[in-house]
Every structure is written in structure tokens, then in C-alpha cells.
Scaffold this active site. Sequence first.
Site, short mmCIF file in Angstrom:
data_model
loop_
_atom_site.label_atom_id
_atom_site.label_comp_id
_atom_site.label_asym_id
_atom_site.label_seq_id
_atom_site.Cartn_x
_atom_site.Cartn_y
_atom_site.Cartn_z
N SER A 143 -4.55 -4.11 1.20
CA SER A 143 -5.66 -3.24 1.63
C SER A 143 -6.94 -3.69 0.94
CB SER A 143 -5.38 -1.79 1.23
OG SER A 143 -6.52 -0.97 1.47
N TYR A 156 -2.97 4.48 -4.98
CA TYR A 156 -2.93 3.65 -3.78
C TYR A 156 -3.62 2.31 -4.05
CZ TYR A 156 -3.61 2.19 1.09
OH TYR A 156 -3.60 1.48 2.26
P1 NAP Z 1 0.88 4.37 9.64
O1 NAP Z 1 0.40 4.53 11.02
O2 NAP Z 1 1.13 5.60 8.82
O3 NAP Z 1 2.16 3.43 9.64
C1 NAP Z 1 2.95 3.24 8.48
C2 NAP Z 1 4.40 3.43 8.83
O4 NAP Z 1 5.20 3.16 7.66
C3 NAP Z 1 4.70 4.86 9.24
O5 NAP Z 1 5.54 4.90 10.38
C4 NAP Z 1 5.39 5.41 8.01
O6 NAP Z 1 6.25 6.49 8.25
C5 NAP Z 1 6.17 4.20 7.55
N1 NAP Z 1 6.64 4.37 6.17
C6 NAP Z 1 6.00 4.98 5.16
N2 NAP Z 1 6.76 5.00 4.07
C7 NAP Z 1 7.91 4.36 4.39
C8 NAP Z 1 9.10 4.08 3.69
N3 NAP Z 1 9.25 4.47 2.42
N4 NAP Z 1 10.09 3.41 4.32
C9 NAP Z 1 9.95 3.04 5.62
N5 NAP Z 1 8.85 3.31 6.35
C10 NAP Z 1 7.84 3.97 5.74
O7 NAP Z 1 -0.20 3.57 8.80
P2 NAP Z 1 -0.84 2.11 8.99
O8 NAP Z 1 -2.27 2.28 8.75
O9 NAP Z 1 -0.35 1.44 10.20
O10 NAP Z 1 -0.23 1.42 7.69
C11 NAP Z 1 0.37 0.13 7.69
C12 NAP Z 1 -0.02 -0.56 6.40
O11 NAP Z 1 -1.44 -0.80 6.43
C13 NAP Z 1 0.21 0.27 5.14
O12 NAP Z 1 0.77 -0.57 4.14
C14 NAP Z 1 -1.16 0.73 4.75
O13 NAP Z 1 -1.28 0.97 3.37
C15 NAP Z 1 -2.00 -0.45 5.19
N6 NAP Z 1 -3.42 -0.16 5.37
C16 NAP Z 1 -3.87 0.66 6.35
C17 NAP Z 1 -5.24 0.87 6.49
C18 NAP Z 1 -5.82 1.77 7.55
O14 NAP Z 1 -7.03 2.00 7.56
N7 NAP Z 1 -5.02 2.30 8.45
C19 NAP Z 1 -6.14 0.25 5.62
C20 NAP Z 1 -5.64 -0.58 4.64
C21 NAP Z 1 -4.28 -0.80 4.53
P3 NAP Z 1 5.63 7.98 8.07
O15 NAP Z 1 4.70 8.18 9.23
O16 NAP Z 1 6.82 8.85 8.07
O17 NAP Z 1 4.89 7.98 6.76
#
Ligand code: NAP
Length: 262
Positions: A143, A156
Site C-alpha cells: 500500500s 496498517y
Molecule cells: P477488499 O475489497 O476488502 O478485499 C480484500 C479481501 O480479502 C476481502 O474479501 C476480505 O474478506 C479478504 N480477507 C481479509 N482478511 C482475510 C483473511 N484473514 N484471510 C482470507 N481473506 C481475507 O479490499 P481491497 O481493497 O481489494 O484489498 C486488497 C488488498 O489491497 C489489501 O491487501 C489491501 O490492504 C490493499 N490495498 C487496498 C487499497 C484500497 O484503496 N482499496 C489501498 C492500498 C492497499 P472480508 O471482506 O471478509 O474482510
Amino acid sequence: MQRFENKVVLITGAGSGIGRATAIRMATEGARLMLVDRSEEGLQHTRDQLPAGAEVLLRMLDVSDEAAVELCVAETISHYGQLDVLCNNAGIAGGDYGTVQDQNLETWQQIISVNLYGVMLFTKYASRQMEKQGKGAIVNTASVAGIRSGAGGNAYSASKAAVINFTMTSACDLGSHNIRVNAVCPGLIETGMTKPVFDYARANDKEQKLGARCELRRYGRPEELAGAIAFLASDDASYVTGQALAVDGGNTASLNLPGMKV
Ligand code: NAP
């Protein structure tokens, strides 16, 4: 382009957001998939959006559970006979947004367990198979919060900085086995994780402010991350390892001084 034909790709956090977009992108380019998430419903929803005929297995597990991770990698290999690409993408945000003086150890442990240990565990087991195959690619989702402060809570941000460094140390550990390890550092992307931010902004007529401080003056889409992840996972990046690529509309390229932009 069919860059992932005859390749097996394992993606964590594939039940939503960036992981789902990556699954669709990889399958569109010919990959056979093992999709992992803690949400069964999310995984099924992702499967429903894959191109017709895509080969896919779904596993519901917690990425911080070592036994479950080891079993998942073993099942991938026993079903497909190979594992070529690992996308360590699952993550959680939240935690305490106060100062260091407000932090709670239990919250830190929860965030570090998922965001860092989950990446380490899948890398540990997947890279053993990649070593046997003589080749592999791993892409970790870090991130911009791991590069600068101000994009997430303390825990985080620390967890994502650790993922960036782990990307470098594991790239060094695994480079001699022809296994590349890289990271993407997303800026603000509209996903399940950021839904509360977007909901709040829309409800308060502030949507135009989202991403406005990025050089591209907008927030990002999950598909824009999927493209960067697919590049790093593909042979197009065959000489790239140990790198963290910011996919953030230029956010981290700027000093971003408030009030200085038109
Ligand atoms: P998201 O839509 O919440 O997708 C993340 C997925 O990972 C969700 O389905 C979540 O399930 C699942 N998850 C969480 N904890 C888990 C665990 N312990 N075991 C297995 N699955 C798990 O969010 P996203 O934005 O696509 O996130 C993907 C990655 O991008 C993450 O690493 C996040 O930190 C990173 N990121 C996102 C952003 C942003 O702006 N969106 C920015 C920087 C980095 P639940 O829904 O049940 O939690």
C-alpha cells in the site's frame, strides 16, 4: 494476450475488490485459478464473473492460519500439478486511527497477522513448489500507506511497510531459484475495504475530493491494480524482482502540499 496460458495462479483475498479484478484479468489471459478468501459468498461471486470455461478452485480460509495455508498449497498442486504465480493480496485495514499513544496491542496483532504473516506463510509454502519447478512469480499487495504516513492507521501502515521489506528479503532469498517477488502499492481504490470512505463522501457531497490530491486527480479502479499485478506476475517482467510499484495516480510522487494545487 494469453500470458498465463498453462499457468496456475493462486490469489488471496479474491472474494472482493482488487483480488477479484486480478482473478478476472488472470483468467482472461488463460490462467487456471486457486482463489482464496475468508468469504465464501465473495468467492462464489468472483467465480460467477470469470470468463466462460475458466478453470477455478475456491478455498475459504484465513491466510494467517498456517495449517490451512499449507493444505491449500498442497491441494493446488495435487489438483493442477503445478503452481506458477502467487498473488498475496488479502488484507484488512481498520485499527486505531489515533496517535501512537492510543494504540491497542490486540488490534496490532490482528492486522499484522493477516497483512504480514499471511503473506509470509503463502510465500513459504508456494515457493517450495516454485523452486521444484525452477521458476515462479509472487506479487504482494502492499500500500502507499507502507511508503508514507497518512493513508491508514498506524498498525496498517506498519504492516504494509513490512510487506514492502519482506518483498525485498524474499526476492533475495528466492532469486537464485528463478522466483521473482514484487509488490504493488495501491493508492485509493474503490473496493470493499474503502466502501465506508466512499459511502461517507457520496452521502456528504464530497465525492470530487476523493483522489483529488493525486497527480491524476482521481481515485483508482481495481482493474488498474489487476493490470499492474498481471504485468509483474508475467514474463513481461522477467528481469524485475524485489520492487514495490506504486499504483497510485502519482500520489507518492508528490509532496502533496494542501492548497497548492489547481
Ligand atoms: P477488499 O475489497 O476488502 O478485499 C480484500 C479481501 O480479502 C476481502 O474479501 C476480505 O474478506 C479478504 N480477507 C481479509 N482478511 C482475510 C483473511 N484473514 N484471510 C482470507 N481473506 C481475507 O479490499 P481491497 O481493497 O481489494 O484489498 C486488497 C488488498 O489491497 C489489501 O491487501 C489491501 O490492504 C490493499 N490495498 C487496498 C487499497 C484500497 O484503496 N482499496 C489501498 C492500498 C492497499 P472480508 O471482506 O471478509 O474482510
